[in-house]
Design a protein around this motif. Structure first.
Motif, PDB file in Angstrom:
ATOM      1  N   GLY A 109       0.800  -1.220   0.000  1.00 41.27           N
ATOM      2  CA  GLY A 109       0.000   0.000   0.000  1.00 41.27           C
ATOM      3  C   GLY A 109       0.830   1.264   0.000  1.00 41.27           C
ATOM      4  N   GLY A 110       2.030   1.181  -0.590  1.00 38.82           N
ATOM      5  CA  GLY A 110       2.870   2.370  -0.693  1.00 38.82           C
ATOM      6  C   GLY A 110       3.722   2.644   0.532  1.00 38.82           C
ATOM      7  N   THR A 111       3.640   1.798   1.559  1.00 39.55           N
ATOM      8  CA  THR A 111       4.470   1.953   2.757  1.00 39.55           C
ATOM      9  C   THR A 111       5.239   0.660   3.008  1.00 39.55           C
ATOM     10  N   PHE A 112       6.248   0.749   3.867  1.00 37.27           N
ATOM     11  CA  PHE A 112       7.058  -0.427   4.176  1.00 37.27           C
ATOM     12  C   PHE A 112       6.196  -1.488   4.873  1.00 37.27           C
ATOM     13  N   ASP A 113       6.300  -2.721   4.408  1.00 36.97           N
ATOM     14  CA  ASP A 113       5.596  -3.840   5.023  1.00 36.97           C
ATOM     15  C   ASP A 113       6.491  -4.423   6.114  1.00 36.97           C
TER      16      ASP A 113
END
Length: 249
Positions: A109-113
């Motif tokens: 979602g566009g952020t670090f997992d």
């Protein structure tokens, strides 16, 4: 046994100085190959060529039996060749997970997992049976020399490396930490990875290596099975007082 990496007649010069003079070298899956030689023998130049940092001038590189070109570190990385340099290239201000995924963070979602990265880091350490790390969120600055080396090696597992090159992995480590790192190297090879270790410490070499390749002034003066040779013989090849017939002659 077919080699995962095979170098044939490799040459490299810097101006008028011939550093590699038609070198042949092989490394195999599931085996530790030690690359030894005195200062100036050409070890670093050979490895930098494999890493794509300093392309070879001539010769042929085969990976899994197929000719390849290594003109950039990305070329090596795409094949699954990872190098753990002596300085380890770790960031002290980041934790273990962040270091293991530095430059190749997993996104959702566009952020670090963070959850996925932490799970993969834990799996990599479990694969190597690492038990000396208390928390994956420890800052690297708080780790011992042996633990730092562990993180650097485990990073190659996360990257699914097929070949791992270790540059003096036990330098500046104490006896206990050296034993831990050598045990880790052995487990890495036992997992099916081809491990190439550069070392000046012949005690460490004989403790972990399956094969030993000796460079002398830019030529491969010996390729040996560790179980079939001795420290004195290897010293003789390193110093040039011994030479195997038919090796880079």
């Amino acid at each position: 046994m077919s080699a995962i990496i095979e170098l044939r007649s490799i040459t490299k010069s810097f101006g008028p100085v011939d550093v590699l003079k038609g070198v042949d070298f092989t490394a195999h899956e599931g085996r530790v190959t030690a690359l030894v030689g005195d200062n100036g023998a050409g070890k670093s130049t050979l490895i930098k060529g494999l890493a794509g940092v300093q392309p070879y001038d001539g010769g042929e590189v085969l990976f899994e039996g197929n000719p390849v070109t290594l003109h950039h570190p990305r070329d090596a990385a795409r094949l699954g060749i990872e190098v753990v340099y002596q300085d380890l290239a770790l960031c002290d201000n980041l934790d273990i997970v962040q270091n293991m995924f530095l430059g190749r963070e997993e996104l959702a979602g566009g952020t670090f997992d963070e959850g996925r990265m932490e799970a993969e880091a834990a799996r990599a350490l479990q694969t190597l049976s690492v038990k000396t790390v208390k928390s994956l969120r420890q800052k690297v600055a708080s780790l011992s020399g042996g633990q730092r080396q562990t993180v650097a090696i485990a990073r190659s597992v996360v990257k699914k490396a097929k070949v791992v090159i270790l540059d003096e992995p036990t330098a500046a480590l104490g006896v206990a930490q050296t034993a831990q790192v050598l045990d880790l190297v052995r487990r890495l090879a036992d997992s099916g990875v081809a491990v190439i270790i550069i070392s000046h410490n012949l005690q460490d070499v004989f403790a972990v290596a399956d094969d030993i390749s000796v460079l002398y002034l830019g030529t491969m003066t010996a390729r040996l099975e560790a179980s079939q040779t001795s420290r004195d013989d290897v010293v003789g090849y390193i110093t040039g007082t011994k030479r195997m017939t038919g090796v880079d002659a």
